[in-house]
Design a protein around this motif. Sequence first.
Motif, PDB file in Angstrom:
ATOM      1  N   ASN A 130     -18.981 -41.479 -12.967  1.00  0.00           N
ATOM      2  CA  ASN A 130     -19.615 -42.349 -13.958  1.00  0.00           C
ATOM      3  C   ASN A 130     -19.755 -41.649 -15.303  1.00  0.00           C
ATOM      4  N   VAL A 131     -20.173 -40.381 -15.258  1.00  0.00           N
ATOM      5  CA  VAL A 131     -20.339 -39.616 -16.499  1.00  0.00           C
ATOM      6  C   VAL A 131     -18.985 -39.420 -17.180  1.00  0.00           C
ATOM      7  N   MET A 132     -17.958 -39.102 -16.391  1.00  0.00           N
ATOM      8  CA  MET A 132     -16.620 -38.916 -16.968  1.00  0.00           C
ATOM      9  C   MET A 132     -16.107 -40.203 -17.602  1.00  0.00           C
ATOM     10  N   GLN A 133     -16.295 -41.331 -16.919  1.00  0.00           N
ATOM     11  CA  GLN A 133     -15.834 -42.606 -17.456  1.00  0.00           C
ATOM     12  C   GLN A 133     -16.558 -42.944 -18.754  1.00  0.00           C
ATOM     13  N   ALA A 134     -17.883 -42.764 -18.749  1.00  0.00           N
ATOM     14  CA  ALA A 134     -18.663 -43.066 -19.953  1.00  0.00           C
ATOM     15  C   ALA A 134     -18.291 -42.130 -21.104  1.00  0.00           C
ATOM     16  N   ALA A 135     -18.047 -40.858 -20.784  1.00  0.00           N
ATOM     17  CA  ALA A 135     -17.674 -39.884 -21.814  1.00  0.00           C
ATOM     18  C   ALA A 135     -16.325 -40.239 -22.426  1.00  0.00           C
ATOM     19  N   HIS A 136     -15.382 -40.639 -21.570  1.00  0.00           N
ATOM     20  CA  HIS A 136     -14.063 -41.060 -22.060  1.00  0.00           C
ATOM     21  C   HIS A 136     -14.181 -42.281 -22.963  1.00  0.00           C
ATOM     22  N   GLU A 137     -14.926 -43.286 -22.515  1.00  0.00           N
ATOM     23  CA  GLU A 137     -15.036 -44.530 -23.283  1.00  0.00           C
ATOM     24  C   GLU A 137     -15.773 -44.317 -24.602  1.00  0.00           C
ATOM     25  N   ALA A 138     -16.702 -43.355 -24.625  1.00  0.00           N
ATOM     26  CA  ALA A 138     -17.457 -43.075 -25.853  1.00  0.00           C
ATOM     27  C   ALA A 138     -16.711 -42.119 -26.785  1.00  0.00           C
ATOM     28  N   GLY A 139     -15.621 -41.530 -26.299  1.00  0.00           N
ATOM     29  CA  GLY A 139     -14.823 -40.638 -27.139  1.00  0.00           C
ATOM     30  C   GLY A 139     -15.494 -39.318 -27.459  1.00  0.00           C
ATOM     31  N   VAL A 140     -16.219 -38.748 -26.496  1.00  0.00           N
ATOM     32  CA  VAL A 140     -16.901 -37.473 -26.761  1.00  0.00           C
ATOM     33  C   VAL A 140     -15.881 -36.359 -26.992  1.00  0.00           C
ATOM     34  N   ASN A 141     -16.301 -35.359 -27.757  1.00  0.00           N
ATOM     35  CA  ASN A 141     -15.419 -34.234 -28.066  1.00  0.00           C
ATOM     36  C   ASN A 141     -15.201 -33.321 -26.875  1.00  0.00           C
ATOM     37  N   LYS A 142     -16.224 -33.206 -26.006  1.00  0.00           N
ATOM     38  CA  LYS A 142     -16.106 -32.299 -24.863  1.00  0.00           C
ATOM     39  C   LYS A 142     -17.140 -32.671 -23.815  1.00  0.00           C
ATOM     40  N   LEU A 143     -16.701 -32.643 -22.549  1.00  0.00           N
ATOM     41  CA  LEU A 143     -17.600 -32.780 -21.413  1.00  0.00           C
ATOM     42  C   LEU A 143     -17.664 -31.440 -20.704  1.00  0.00           C
ATOM     43  N   VAL A 144     -18.853 -30.911 -20.558  1.00  0.00           N
ATOM     44  CA  VAL A 144     -19.074 -29.712 -19.754  1.00  0.00           C
ATOM     45  C   VAL A 144     -19.899 -30.129 -18.551  1.00  0.00           C
ATOM     46  N   TYR A 145     -19.456 -29.758 -17.355  1.00  0.00           N
ATOM     47  CA  TYR A 145     -20.148 -30.199 -16.151  1.00  0.00           C
ATOM     48  C   TYR A 145     -20.393 -29.029 -15.207  1.00  0.00           C
ATOM     49  N   ALA A 146     -21.442 -29.159 -14.403  1.00  0.00           N
ATOM     50  CA  ALA A 146     -21.827 -28.106 -13.473  1.00  0.00           C
ATOM     51  C   ALA A 146     -20.974 -28.179 -12.216  1.00  0.00           C
ATOM     52  N   SER A 147     -20.216 -27.121 -11.982  1.00  0.00           N
ATOM     53  CA  SER A 147     -19.578 -26.940 -10.686  1.00  0.00           C
ATOM     54  C   SER A 147     -20.353 -25.839  -9.962  1.00  0.00           C
ATOM     55  N   SER A 148     -19.747 -25.159  -9.033  1.00  0.00           N
ATOM     56  CA  SER A 148     -20.507 -24.182  -8.249  1.00  0.00           C
ATOM     57  C   SER A 148     -19.579 -23.175  -7.580  1.00  0.00           C
ATOM     58  N   ALA A 149     -20.088 -21.968  -7.380  1.00  0.00           N
ATOM     59  CA  ALA A 149     -19.369 -20.959  -6.603  1.00  0.00           C
ATOM     60  C   ALA A 149     -19.219 -21.384  -5.154  1.00  0.00           C
ATOM     61  N   ALA A 150     -19.955 -22.430  -4.749  1.00  0.00           N
ATOM     62  CA  ALA A 150     -19.839 -22.935  -3.374  1.00  0.00           C
ATOM     63  C   ALA A 150     -18.444 -23.465  -3.075  1.00  0.00           C
ATOM     64  N   VAL A 151     -17.639 -23.730  -4.108  1.00  0.00           N
ATOM     65  CA  VAL A 151     -16.281 -24.224  -3.853  1.00  0.00           C
ATOM     66  C   VAL A 151     -15.430 -23.156  -3.166  1.00  0.00           C
ATOM     67  N   TYR A 152     -15.761 -21.881  -3.352  1.00  0.00           N
ATOM     68  CA  TYR A 152     -14.927 -20.806  -2.828  1.00  0.00           C
ATOM     69  C   TYR A 152     -15.087 -20.596  -1.324  1.00  0.00           C
ATOM     70  N   GLY A 153     -16.265 -20.915  -0.775  1.00  0.00           N
ATOM     71  CA  GLY A 153     -16.527 -20.579   0.620  1.00  0.00           C
ATOM     72  C   GLY A 153     -16.635 -19.076   0.794  1.00  0.00           C
ATOM     73  N   ASN A 154     -16.222 -18.561   1.941  1.00  0.00           N
ATOM     74  CA  ASN A 154     -16.234 -17.116   2.178  1.00  0.00           C
ATOM     75  C   ASN A 154     -14.983 -16.500   1.558  1.00  0.00           C
ATOM     76  N   PRO A 155     -15.148 -15.700   0.516  1.00  0.00           N
ATOM     77  CA  PRO A 155     -13.975 -15.188  -0.206  1.00  0.00           C
ATOM     78  C   PRO A 155     -13.230 -14.110   0.577  1.00  0.00           C
ATOM     79  N   ARG A 156     -11.940 -14.035   0.318  1.00  0.00           N
ATOM     80  CA  ARG A 156     -11.120 -12.983   0.920  1.00  0.00           C
ATOM     81  C   ARG A 156     -11.250 -11.683   0.154  1.00  0.00           C
ATOM     82  N   HIS A 157     -11.498 -11.810  -1.153  1.00  0.00           N
ATOM     83  CA  HIS A 157     -11.599 -10.624  -2.007  1.00  0.00           C
ATOM     84  C   HIS A 157     -12.773 -10.786  -2.968  1.00  0.00           C
ATOM     85  N   LEU A 158     -13.386  -9.663  -3.326  1.00  0.00           N
ATOM     86  CA  LEU A 158     -14.437  -9.630  -4.332  1.00  0.00           C
ATOM     87  C   LEU A 158     -14.012  -8.695  -5.459  1.00  0.00           C
ATOM     88  N   PRO A 159     -14.388  -8.994  -6.716  1.00  0.00           N
ATOM     89  CA  PRO A 159     -15.072 -10.214  -7.156  1.00  0.00           C
ATOM     90  C   PRO A 159     -14.146 -11.430  -7.089  1.00  0.00           C
TER      91      PRO A 159
END
Length: 314
Positions: free
Chosen positions: A104-133
């Motif tokens: 919804n936020v992406m659609q509204a941002a596109h329709e309003a013509g915003v210069n930039k959308l910054v959104y919160a993702s998370s390190a949780a996408v990685y799961g248990n990493p094979r290598h650190l960092p």
Amino acid sequence: MSKASKRVLVTGGAGFIGSHSVEQLLASGYNVCVLDNLSTGKLTNLPHHDGLTFIKGDVCDLQAVKDAMQGASYCLHLAAQVSVVRSVEDPSSSAQQNILGCINVMQAAHEAGVNKLVYASSAAVYGNPRHLPIAETSTVCPLSPYGLEKWVDEQYAALFHTLYGLPSLGLRYFNVFGPRQDPKSPYAGVISKFFDCLIRKTSPTVFGDGRQTRDFIFVKDVARANIAALTSSHQGVCNVATGNRVDLLALLSLLHGVTGNYLPAVHLPSRDEDIRDSQGDTQRSRAWLDIQPQWTLNEGLKALYTATSETHAA
């Protein structure tokens, strides 16, 4: 165009990370509109400021998002269901907030013509990493519905750029801590929970052996990253981390020193959805956002202790 004439919509702006970001945006001269349903955010988190507008609304309500987005030059999307545990307990509700709300936020941002959308993702996408960092190019393998939801959001952001030209940058937060993180919530961050226990002179709970490691970053550094990302020319995803890690028993030892309360942890069995080790690679954030963390772990813990003590005394 001056910053004062630029409007930033911050979804979830009355929450933990959101309110710190709003403060820094206002201090930097931006006009800010906050959209928040106040399910976890609080109006008391927000400052009184002529440049601030508040709208009570939910990102799952597309029309409410469209209305709030009108006139915005930028959007910082932080509204979310942020608990890994809750996403396991109620994956349907979690997905509604974190996937449908983000679309919804992406659609509204596109329709309003915003210069930039910054959104919160998370390190949780990685799961248990094979290598650190963990670099942004590392394998994505989420262990929870929450992590999967954030990864899906990233795919939608890439698709919205391809289909509609919407410029966006997803920030993969590692373990954020600081004032205004509610320790009374069953889904609160480990540092706020530990602090609350020690101040109340009860033993904190540790799941597993306590040797699991985390990359803890202070919330004011996260807010700086959010603001830098709004005007960054880069798109895609970017870690927001310190590049350091500490295990939970070492963290508890630091907290003992800060609070002066030396209470041993109570250990419970580990949880399947918990990641064992986490540490973010910060090369991309330094290059794309031109920032580095200003707060050490110990400095952040002392600032949080002061804020937490004041809350308990109130």
